[in-house]
Design a protein around this motif. Structure first.
Motif, mmCIF file in Angstrom:
data_model
loop_
_atom_site.group_PDB
_atom_site.id
_atom_site.type_symbol
_atom_site.label_atom_id
_atom_site.label_comp_id
_atom_site.label_asym_id
_atom_site.label_seq_id
_atom_site.Cartn_x
_atom_site.Cartn_y
_atom_site.Cartn_z
ATOM 1 N N SER A 183 -7.617 6.086 2.387
ATOM 2 C CA SER A 183 -6.342 6.498 1.791
ATOM 3 C C SER A 183 -6.510 6.950 0.347
ATOM 4 N N LEU A 184 -5.521 6.635 -0.491
ATOM 5 C CA LEU A 184 -5.528 7.148 -1.859
ATOM 6 C C LEU A 184 -6.777 6.756 -2.654
ATOM 7 N N PRO A 185 -7.225 5.494 -2.588
ATOM 8 C CA PRO A 185 -8.464 5.168 -3.312
ATOM 9 C C PRO A 185 -9.642 6.014 -2.843
ATOM 10 N N ALA A 186 -9.649 6.365 -1.553
ATOM 11 C CA ALA A 186 -10.735 7.224 -1.044
ATOM 12 C C ALA A 186 -10.628 8.624 -1.649
ATOM 13 N N ARG A 187 -9.439 9.162 -1.741
ATOM 14 C CA ARG A 187 -9.253 10.497 -2.345
ATOM 15 C C ARG A 187 -9.696 10.487 -3.803
ATOM 16 N N ILE A 188 -9.323 9.402 -4.499
ATOM 17 C CA ILE A 188 -9.700 9.291 -5.914
ATOM 18 C C ILE A 188 -11.225 9.251 -6.057
ATOM 19 N N LEU A 189 -11.843 8.402 -5.254
ATOM 20 C CA LEU A 189 -13.297 8.270 -5.346
ATOM 21 C C LEU A 189 -13.977 9.610 -5.085
ATOM 22 N N TRP A 190 -13.508 10.309 -4.060
ATOM 23 C CA TRP A 190 -14.140 11.576 -3.732
ATOM 24 C C TRP A 190 -13.973 12.584 -4.862
ATOM 25 N N LYS A 191 -12.813 12.560 -5.500
ATOM 26 C CA LYS A 191 -12.571 13.446 -6.646
ATOM 27 C C LYS A 191 -13.561 13.143 -7.770
ATOM 28 N N LEU B 246 -1.322 3.572 -9.687
ATOM 29 C CA LEU B 246 -2.691 4.057 -9.859
ATOM 30 C C LEU B 246 -3.635 2.942 -10.288
ATOM 31 N N GLU B 247 -3.159 2.096 -11.214
ATOM 32 C CA GLU B 247 -4.023 0.995 -11.673
ATOM 33 C C GLU B 247 -4.429 0.097 -10.521
ATOM 34 N N THR B 248 -3.482 -0.153 -9.624
ATOM 35 C CA THR B 248 -3.785 -0.993 -8.473
ATOM 36 C C THR B 248 -4.856 -0.344 -7.613
ATOM 37 N N ARG B 249 -4.706 0.983 -7.385
ATOM 38 C CA ARG B 249 -5.676 1.674 -6.537
ATOM 39 C C ARG B 249 -7.053 1.704 -7.184
ATOM 40 N N LEU B 250 -7.099 1.895 -8.504
ATOM 41 C CA LEU B 250 -8.388 1.905 -9.195
ATOM 42 C C LEU B 250 -9.041 0.519 -9.170
ATOM 43 N N LEU B 251 -8.209 -0.513 -9.315
ATOM 44 C CA LEU B 251 -8.736 -1.873 -9.254
ATOM 45 C C LEU B 251 -9.301 -2.155 -7.868
ATOM 46 N N LEU B 252 -8.559 -1.738 -6.869
ATOM 47 C CA LEU B 252 -9.015 -1.920 -5.494
ATOM 48 C C LEU B 252 -10.335 -1.187 -5.265
ATOM 49 N N ASP C 162 -9.851 14.153 7.525
ATOM 50 C CA ASP C 162 -8.689 13.939 8.393
ATOM 51 C C ASP C 162 -8.227 12.484 8.375
ATOM 52 N N GLU C 163 -9.164 11.569 8.250
ATOM 53 C CA GLU C 163 -8.795 10.141 8.222
ATOM 54 C C GLU C 163 -8.712 9.588 6.800
ATOM 55 N N GLU C 164 -9.111 10.395 5.827
ATOM 56 C CA GLU C 164 -9.155 9.965 4.421
ATOM 57 C C GLU C 164 -9.959 8.681 4.273
ATOM 58 N N VAL C 165 -11.160 8.709 4.808
ATOM 59 C CA VAL C 165 -12.042 7.539 4.766
ATOM 60 C C VAL C 165 -13.364 7.951 4.139
ATOM 61 N N VAL C 166 -13.868 7.117 3.231
ATOM 62 C CA VAL C 166 -15.195 7.343 2.655
ATOM 63 C C VAL C 166 -16.156 6.309 3.231
ATOM 64 N N MET C 167 -17.295 6.807 3.718
ATOM 65 C CA MET C 167 -18.355 5.939 4.225
ATOM 66 C C MET C 167 -19.505 5.969 3.223
ATOM 67 N N SER D 3 0.840 -1.191 0.000
ATOM 68 C CA SER D 3 0.000 0.000 0.000
ATOM 69 C C SER D 3 0.878 1.245 0.000
ATOM 70 N N GLU D 4 0.263 2.398 -0.274
ATOM 71 C CA GLU D 4 1.055 3.635 -0.189
ATOM 72 C C GLU D 4 1.349 3.994 1.261
ATOM 73 N N LYS D 5 0.593 3.374 2.174
ATOM 74 C CA LYS D 5 0.881 3.587 3.598
ATOM 75 C C LYS D 5 2.053 2.704 3.993
ATOM 76 N N PRO D 6 3.088 3.266 4.534
ATOM 77 C CA PRO D 6 4.249 2.445 4.912
ATOM 78 C C PRO D 6 3.859 1.333 5.883
ATOM 79 N N GLY D 7 4.458 0.167 5.672
ATOM 80 C CA GLY D 7 4.216 -0.948 6.585
ATOM 81 C C GLY D 7 2.843 -1.553 6.461
ATOM 82 N N THR D 8 2.199 -1.355 5.318
ATOM 83 C CA THR D 8 0.831 -1.864 5.142
ATOM 84 C C THR D 8 0.678 -2.506 3.774
#
Lengths: 455, 157
Positions: free
Chosen positions: A372-380, A413-419, A358-363, A197-202
């Motif tokens: 995280s990044l997929p959430a930012r993309i979706l919101w965009k 990016l492709e990975t995040r979009l697939l996710l 603040d948490e970069e989470v979409v509900m 993931s783009e988050k270190p250690g994840t």
């Protein structure tokens, strides 16, 4: 003269508990169950040292011992007359035992308590069959496990799987072809792939097969379960007698809890099968970089033979390169942004989406969707859709959008979009991402959306 | 005066519930030898046990018991790894009679059922030579907890 120890590697998988017989200096014998016995070389084995116990004290006084192990294939018991040689607290033997014990401990919330203190190396002086554990008498009895695969079969399976992978034209098809191919060509029914993931250690789960839930989007921290431990160790980990190992660890845990050494809160829920007996995890590495982890599970004890481990390790190297290549190919020849389109007619259902900045989470409708990044993309995408009515997008425009804060190189990016696509599909399809050819995709919305952003 | 039992009723019930049992011995040079045992019976006084040792076991086990009598009997329940160890001295031994053999078979069946419960079906059901047995009467000198963990080895009760 050869002891034939190398032929006993099946005995060292922890399926049937081993015994250690020692004797104190005052002549008192001791018989104790052993957590792990590891093959070292043709004349040495390593025993796990996890707690200061009577066996360890006896060995300090009298280095002679007998180890009993049982072959899970034949039920034949073997007596190894051994003499203590040395303790190791680092090195390949220690590491192999350490990571296996860590994997078990992590499932039981016992990391840091149920741990390897040392790998005690013993010289094996003789190996003799145990007469009362005679596995030869009844050859018609069903074997505990299937026979190891023929090398020719393994090579053919690898070849067929490679061909299948080579035909994949995008990351999604590549990942799916891997888990489908593992079933088709190796008969491994339960497999999953988690990518860095783009988050270190994840790591984040991206593809799976053989489970009721796909688990796409599930995060795995380094050090958690076999997947997290493989990522942390960057080494393959195979656990053949997971259930036995966990029973052993749980027994230790109960005692540790009584002493206040650990609590239930740290238990990590098992991803995948509820009761796996065998697990094999391999790191997907390219030039020292961790791309992800491939994990295969089975409810059968000792399902993964040494031959399987070797084949999957080999496959892992190939898969890592293939996945990374596919991730990097996302930059090639992407088209200009598609013309503005209008959304399809809604079904009338209303969906509430809340973005916690603040948490970069979409509900979605009160339930966690993605972070995280997929959430930012979706919101965009959703904001654009709400503002302009546009439903077609390109990877390129996402890459150029500085508000998304994508890394400049290897953005995955492709990975995040697939996710993101898989998470949306899991949530019932009210919102979907539909691939429209290379580098383009459409937002398909069913119903009316209410967007709320909160800081 | 009645002696205090080394093994109370609760522990006795556990030990006789069909466990994985192993016997440790040693020779005069303090070299250990061991074998699997089929069953165990705790006598009413809680100070003696009878261990049923397969007659097929390594001759060294019986030879060690004959020469010095020192014995360790380790017992563990496969389902949860709860375990205990009895230390003692062999008093004497004999070929198990039919009633004793029946008791041993019942415990062995319980042990196999436990193995089945943890996903080891079929193992040892037919090929292991755990019958006939030698009954080994042991005077218990100590009892220890052997459940894996930080206090494995602590004296019981």
């Amino acid at each position: 003269m050869s002891l034939g120890l190398e032929r006993l590697t099946s005995c060292f998988q922890g399926i049937i508990p081993a015994m250690l017989y020692t004797c104190a200096a005052d002549g008192t014998p001791n018989a104790a169950f052993l957590s792990h016995v590891e093959y070292v070389d043709a004349t040495h084995v390593a025993l796990s040292f996890q707690f200061f116990n009577k066996s360890r004290r006896n060995i300090a006084e009298n280095p002679h011992a007998v180890v009993h192990v049982t072959d899970p294939d034949t039920a034949q018991g073997w007596a190894l007359r051994v003499t203590f040689d040395r303790s190791e607290i680092s090195g390949p033997i220690f590491d192999a035992m350490h990571w296996r014990i860590e994997a078990i401990a992590s499932y039981c919330g016992m990391k840091g308590v149920f741990k390897l203190l040392a790998a005690d190396i013993y010289t094996v002086e003789s190996v003799d069959p145990i007469p009362e554990e005679d596995g030869q008498a009844d050859r018609s009895a069903p074997p505990l496990r299937a026979r190891p695969p023929d090398p020719v079969f393994t090579m053919k399976a690898l070849q067929d799987l490679s061909q299948q992978i080579n035909t994949a034209d995008c990351l999604e098809h590549l990942l799916d072809s891997i888990v489908v191919g593992l079933k088709q060509h190796f008969n491994f029914s339960h497999s999953m792939i988690a990518l860095a993931s783009e988050k270190p250690g994840t790591l984040v789960m991206i593809a799976s097969r053989g489970y009721p839930q796909s688990g796409a989007g599930a995060e795995v921290q380094f050090g958690e379960g076999i997947i997290g431990l493989v990522a942390e160790a960057r080494k393959p980990i195979r656990i053949s007698g997971l259930l036995r190992g966990m029973l052993h660890a749980y027994a230790a845990k109960r005692r540790a809890e009584e002493k206040g050494w650990c609590s239930d809160e740290r238990r990590v829920p098992l991803p995948g099968l509820d009761n796996p007996s065998s697990q094999l995890g391999v790191p997907l590495m390219v030039r020292g970089e961790l791309v992800g982890v491939l994990c295969i599970e089975s409810e059968t004890p000792y399902r993964f033979h040494e031959e399987d481990k070797t084949a999957i390790e080999l496959l892992g190297s190939y898969l890592a390169v293939a996945i990374q290549n596919m991730q990097l190919r996302g930059d090639e020849a992407e088209p200009e942004a598609a013309p503005v389109d209008t959304a399809p007619a809604g079904s009338g259902t209303r969906h509430e989406l809340i973005y916690h900045r603040d948490e970069e989470v979409v509900m979605l409708d009160g339930e966690y969707l993605i972070r995280s990044l997929p959430a930012r993309i979706l919101w965009k995408l959703l904001e654009t859709y709400q503002r302009e009515g546009r439903v077609e997008f390109t990877n390129r425009e996402l890459r150029l959008d500085k508000s998304l804060n994508l890394p400049g190189f290897k953005d995955n990016l492709e990975t995040r979009l697939l996710l993101l696509r898989r998470r949306l599909d899991q949530k019932g399809g009210a919102i979907r991402l539909v691939p429209k050819g290379r580098g383009r995709f459409a937002l398909a919305v069913s119903g009316a959306l209410e967007l709320m952003a909160r800081d | 005066m009645t002696s205090v039992p080394m093994i109370d009723e609760i522990l006795a019930e556990f030990l006789q519930s069909g466990l994985g049992i192993h016997v440790g011995t040693r020779n005069e040079q303090l070299l250990p030898a061991g074998c699997r045992a089929t069953a165990i019976k705790v006598e009413d006084d809680g100070r003696h046990v009878v261990v049923f040792v397969p007659k097929s076991a390594a001759p060294a086990v019986f030879e060690n018991l004959r020469t010095n009598g020192r014995i360790a009997v380790s017992m563990a329940r496969p389902a949860d790894d709860r375990a205990a160890q009895v230390k003692g001295l062999m008093m004497f031994s004999w070929d198990a009679n039919p009633d004793e053999e029946a008791l041993a078979r019942a415990q062995w069946a319980g042990f196999l059922a436990q193995l089945d419960g943890i996903g080891l079906p079929g193992i040892a059901t037919s090929s292991w030579r755990v019958f006939p047995c030698r009954a080994v009467r042991v005077k218990v000198t100590a009892v220890f907890n052997q459940t894996p963990g930080p206090d494995a080895g602590a004296a019981l009760p």
